[in-house]
Motif scaffolding. Structure first.
Motif, short mmCIF file in Angstrom:
data_model
loop_
_atom_site.label_atom_id
_atom_site.label_comp_id
_atom_site.label_asym_id
_atom_site.label_seq_id
_atom_site.Cartn_x
_atom_site.Cartn_y
_atom_site.Cartn_z
N LEU A 1 0.86 -1.18 0.00
CA LEU A 1 0.00 0.00 0.00
C LEU A 1 0.89 1.23 0.00
CD1 LEU A 1 -2.83 1.19 0.17
CD2 LEU A 1 -2.70 0.97 2.65
N THR A 2 0.99 1.86 -1.17
CA THR A 2 1.84 3.05 -1.32
C THR A 2 0.95 4.29 -1.41
OG1 THR A 2 1.84 2.99 -3.73
CG2 THR A 2 3.53 1.67 -2.60
N GLY A 3 1.57 5.44 -1.47
CA GLY A 3 0.81 6.68 -1.58
C GLY A 3 -0.03 6.77 -2.83
N PRO B 1 1.40 -1.27 4.54
CA PRO B 1 1.56 0.16 4.27
C PRO B 1 3.04 0.54 4.25
CG PRO B 1 0.49 -0.22 6.40
CD PRO B 1 0.84 -1.55 5.83
N THR C 1 -0.08 6.10 4.61
CA THR C 1 -0.85 5.05 3.94
C THR C 1 -1.51 4.14 4.98
OG1 THR C 1 1.14 3.69 3.61
CG2 THR C 1 0.45 5.10 1.78
N SER D 1 -1.42 4.04 -4.32
CA SER D 1 -2.23 2.82 -4.45
C SER D 1 -3.71 3.13 -4.51
CB SER D 1 -2.00 1.90 -3.25
OG SER D 1 -0.74 1.33 -3.25
N GLU E 1 -4.60 5.95 5.96
CA GLU E 1 -5.58 5.85 4.88
C GLU E 1 -6.31 4.51 4.92
OE1 GLU E 1 -4.39 6.64 0.85
OE2 GLU E 1 -3.14 8.32 1.52
N TRP E 2 -5.53 3.44 5.12
CA TRP E 2 -6.14 2.11 5.17
C TRP E 2 -7.09 2.01 6.36
CZ3 TRP E 2 -7.86 -1.60 2.50
CH2 TRP E 2 -8.31 -2.76 3.12
#
Length: 131
Positions: free
Chosen positions: A37-39, A74, A79, A41, A82-83
């Motif tokens: 999970l990248t910026g 992440p 990230t 994604s 965000e998740w």
């Protein structure tokens, strides 16, 4: 024992290698798919249109008598946050693969190389994915 596999969204999946490895590992009770999970994604990891190889791999993994897990990895605190905000949407994100089987791993460090041997599932030199 831990088996690590590498595959590519751009190359054919070597189904034979995966089947041989999983059929030969009767002590393995579960399989985990690590999702970075990248910026940049999106959460379309298992959308057939956007990531058909992910869907192909996970569909094959479900055919084996092992629990299929997903591990969100992440790559930054942002990230991760965000998740956390989106995690209630997990059943929709994981669709047919959803079985309350998603966890988060915060141990990613891009500067640390794996000490485990990684088996490639990438077809090479003109082999078809069914070879």
């Amino acid at each position: 024992p831990v088996e690590l596999f590498l595959f590519s969204e751009q190359e054919d999946l070597n189904v034979k290698v995966l089947a041989d490895k999983l059929n030969g590992s009767s002590s393995c009770a579960q399989v985990s798919v690590l999702l970075m999970l990248t910026g940049s994604s999106s959460y379309l990891w298992l959308d057939r249109e956007h990531h058909p190889k992910n869907v192909e791999l996970c569909t094959m993994l479900k055919r084996f008598p092992r629990k299929l897990n997903f591990v969100i990895c992440p790559t930054s605190r942002a990230t991760r946050d965000e998740w956390e905000a989106q995690s209630s949407q997990a059943p929709g994100i994981f669709g047919d693969f959803w079985d309350n089987n998603v966890s988060v791993w915060d141990g990613f460090d891009r500067d640390v190389a794996s000490k485990n041997q990684i088996c490639s599932l990438i077809c090479t030199e003109g082999k078809s994915k069914k070879d």
